[in-house]
Design an enzyme around this catalytic site. Structure first.
Site, PDB file in Angstrom:
ATOM      1  N   GLU A 173      34.338  43.551  46.390  1.00  0.00           N
ATOM      2  CA  GLU A 173      35.801  43.340  46.470  1.00  0.00           C
ATOM      3  C   GLU A 173      36.172  42.489  47.694  1.00  0.00           C
ATOM      4  O   GLU A 173      36.944  42.928  48.564  1.00  0.00           O
ATOM      5  CB  GLU A 173      36.550  44.682  46.461  1.00  0.00           C
ATOM      6  CG  GLU A 173      36.337  45.433  45.161  1.00  0.00           C
ATOM      7  CD  GLU A 173      37.238  46.652  44.953  1.00  0.00           C
ATOM      8  OE1 GLU A 173      37.977  47.039  45.876  1.00  0.00           O
ATOM      9  OE2 GLU A 173      37.199  47.215  43.831  1.00  0.00           O
ATOM     10  N   GLU A 309      32.270  48.500  38.655  1.00  0.00           N
ATOM     11  CA  GLU A 309      33.069  49.714  38.908  1.00  0.00           C
ATOM     12  C   GLU A 309      34.062  49.861  37.774  1.00  0.00           C
ATOM     13  O   GLU A 309      34.846  48.933  37.507  1.00  0.00           O
ATOM     14  CB  GLU A 309      33.812  49.627  40.251  1.00  0.00           C
ATOM     15  CG  GLU A 309      32.894  49.758  41.452  1.00  0.00           C
ATOM     16  CD  GLU A 309      33.637  49.732  42.783  1.00  0.00           C
ATOM     17  OE1 GLU A 309      34.809  50.156  42.831  1.00  0.00           O
ATOM     18  OE2 GLU A 309      33.031  49.270  43.768  1.00  0.00           O
TER      19      GLU A 309
HETATM   20  O1  AHR Z   1      35.050  53.523  43.912  1.00  0.00           O
HETATM   21  C1  AHR Z   1      35.923  53.639  44.989  1.00  0.00           C
HETATM   22  C2  AHR Z   1      36.327  52.303  45.580  1.00  0.00           C
HETATM   23  O2  AHR Z   1      37.056  51.579  44.642  1.00  0.00           O
HETATM   24  C3  AHR Z   1      35.201  51.373  45.944  1.00  0.00           C
HETATM   25  O3  AHR Z   1      34.661  51.638  47.190  1.00  0.00           O
HETATM   26  C4  AHR Z   1      35.875  50.041  45.948  1.00  0.00           C
HETATM   27  O4  AHR Z   1      35.012  48.998  45.624  1.00  0.00           O
HETATM   28  C5  AHR Z   1      36.982  50.198  44.916  1.00  0.00           C
HETATM   29  O5  AHR Z   1      38.198  49.760  45.385  1.00  0.00           O
END
Ligand code: AHR
Length: 507
Positions: A173, A309
């Site tokens: 991110e 994710e």
């Molecule tokens: O999964 C939790 C968080 O969500 C992670 O650390 C980040 O990459 C995302 O914003």
């Protein structure tokens, strides 16, 4: 009633088993208390790794595990997590609870965990606050066999043989917690980090550039434009081939109006349930959007798309640390997962990996630990029931006539979702009925094969908000009773809010 046609003799793209990947961040009780209890714990463990967790995940055949983050990855300095534990420095986990991290779970512990799980490691390098040298040396430490400085350090720390590390993430991110960069600035950095992320010996890295938030297709486009010299996956990096082989993106199912009011994981009404499903179903459109951008630059589909994710994100369980992102997991979460997997299977020609966030005790977890007790969540069961799709060939499945649906706000939500695959002379069909109150009869016209004996499994519960705890497990898998086959016509009755899989031999 819904009618659909399954073309069982027309195998399509392979459903990469890595679509069933996992994610373990140094966040709350995911690593500490979840995977790692330490060697002195009374919880049964091997070298500090929790054995009940390992056993439950081995039963899922988990293909890979992403670590150490997430946002944490861009604050993590790997040298702090190797060597004798008592000598390891501490650090502040600034993203997650502002707690002190003692680095007792580091590189060796993670690699031992992957070995126990039989999972491929997916290591995320620190691009946000680290250095190119630090990342390059980590790969050397992990994967080099000879007497190089980092290989020697690894041996001094007790590991002779190099490990195999197939997946290598270039930050996380970068538009947010990973450095607050624009796409152009990050793309340049990803090329730089990718260039020095070397293959040592016969370890070939699959470098994954950190990608977009949700439907930010422009981010994906900029990454494709900056990939390296050629489009395509090179066997050898550095000269003449790409500096990264895949681009990622993240998509969470978040329902509330703001970050401070995302809604409860367990207390929700039917309207909120349907709004959750609208958010989950959006994955289909977002996947198609990223794939379309990639097709324009890479029509031969040699660059992978990775959703590293995904999952539900609700308000934390009352009374728990807000920075630890602990939430319960209900049948609603399970149906969010099944809808995602159907979309993943349909995009198997481009999507090569996906990682649920996160495996234990955080967000949409597979497993919850409560002292020495282990809880299998409803989401866990979806992963288990869909195991037969790993590395199977996707099959075309099309609804004939109208798909059952309902209007939710300004969206028409399909309340039936399905996908199918074939492997080793068998077909597996996944079926979801999202309707909160009504059962659904599914008639599946299976074409091109002879259908053998059929078996099915069902995941449902009287309430959509049903969830499992250490003392009560209302959400468990049962045999699907209402399934029959006549000739090539398969008939299944799906209870309200349920997920089912039907498997059969074909000839
Ligand atoms: O999964 C939790 C968080 O969500 C992670 O650390 C980040 O990459 C995302 O914003």
């Amino acid at each position: 009633m819904v009618r659909a046609v399954l073309e069982a003799d027309l195998p399509g793209p392979r459903i990469n088993r890595h679509l069933y990947g996992h994610f373990a961040e140094h966040l709350g009780r995911c690593v500490y208390g979840g995977f790692w209890v330490g060697e002195d714990s009374e919880v049964p463990n091997e070298g500090g790794l929790r054995l009940d967790v390992v056993e439950a995940l081995r039963a899922l055949d988990i293909p890979n595990l992403r670590w150490p983050g997430g946002c944490f990855a861009d604050t993590y300095h790997w040298r702090d997590g190797v060597g004798p534990r008592e000598d390891r420095p501490t650090m502040v986990n600034s993203h997650w609870g502002d707690v002190v991290e003692d680095n007792s779970f580091g590189t060796h512990e993670f690699m031992a965990l992957c070995e126990l799980l039989g999972a491929d490691p997916y290591v995320s390098a620190n691009v946000g606050s680290g250095t190119v040298r630090e990342a390059a040396e980590w790969i050397e430490y992990l994967t080099r066999a000879d007497d190089s400085p980092m290989a020697r350090l690894r041996r001094e720390n007790g590991r002779d043989e190099p490990w195999r590390v197939p997946f290598w993430g270039l930050g996380n991110e970068p538009w947010g917690c990973g450095g607050g960069m624009g796409s152009g600035a990050y793309a340049e950095l990803a090329r730089q980090y990718g260039t020095y992320s070397l293959d040592h010996g016969d370890n070939h890295l699959y470098r994954i550039a950190a990608g977009a938030a949700d439907a930010d297709y422009r981010w994906t486009e900029v990454l494709l434009q900056n990939l390296g010299r050629h489009l395509g996956v090179g066997e050898v990096t550095g000269h003449g081939t790409n500096t990264y082989q895949a681009v990622s993106f993240h998509h969470y199912t978040i329902v509330g109006d703001s970050w401070d009011a995302k809604g409860s994981a367990t207390r929700f009404d039917t309207d909120e349930y349907y709004r959750t499903m609208v958010k989950a179903a959006a994955i289909e459109r977002i996947l198609a959007g990223h794939a379309a951008v990639m097709d324009a630059y890479d029509p031969d589909r040699r660059v992978g798309l990775v959703l590293d994710e995904w999952g539900t994100w609700f308000d934390v369980e009352p009374g728990t640390n807000p920075g630890f992102l602990f939430q319960q997991n209900t049948l609603r979460d399970a149906l969010v997962a099944s809808v995602h997997f159907d979309a993943f299977h349909r995009h198997a020609d481009r999507l090569v990996m996906a990682n649920i966030a996160q495996t234990v005790n955080v967000l949409q977890a597979m497993l919850l630990t409560d002292g020495d007790a282990l809880v299998l969540t409803p989401s866990y069961h979806v992963f288990a029931m869909n195991k037969g799709h790993h590395d199977a060939a996707s099959l075309p499945l099309a609804v004939r006539g109208a798909t059952p649906s309902r209007t939710v706000g300004d969206t028409e939500l399909a309340t039936f979702s399905a996908s199918a695959s074939t492997k080793d002379g068998r077909v597996l069909v996944s079926l979801t009925n999202l309707d909160a109150t009504e059962p659904l009869v599914v008639e599946l016209d299976v074409r091109g094969v002879q259908v053998g004996s059929v078996e099915g499994h069902l995941l449902t519960a009287p309430e959509i908000s049903a969830h499992n705890t250490a003392t009560d497990t209302p959400v468990v898998v049962s045999d699907l009773q209402d399934v029959s086959v006549h000739g090539g016509l398969l008939r299944v009755t799906l209870p309200a809010h349920s997920f089912a899989t039907v498997g059969f031999a074909v000839s």
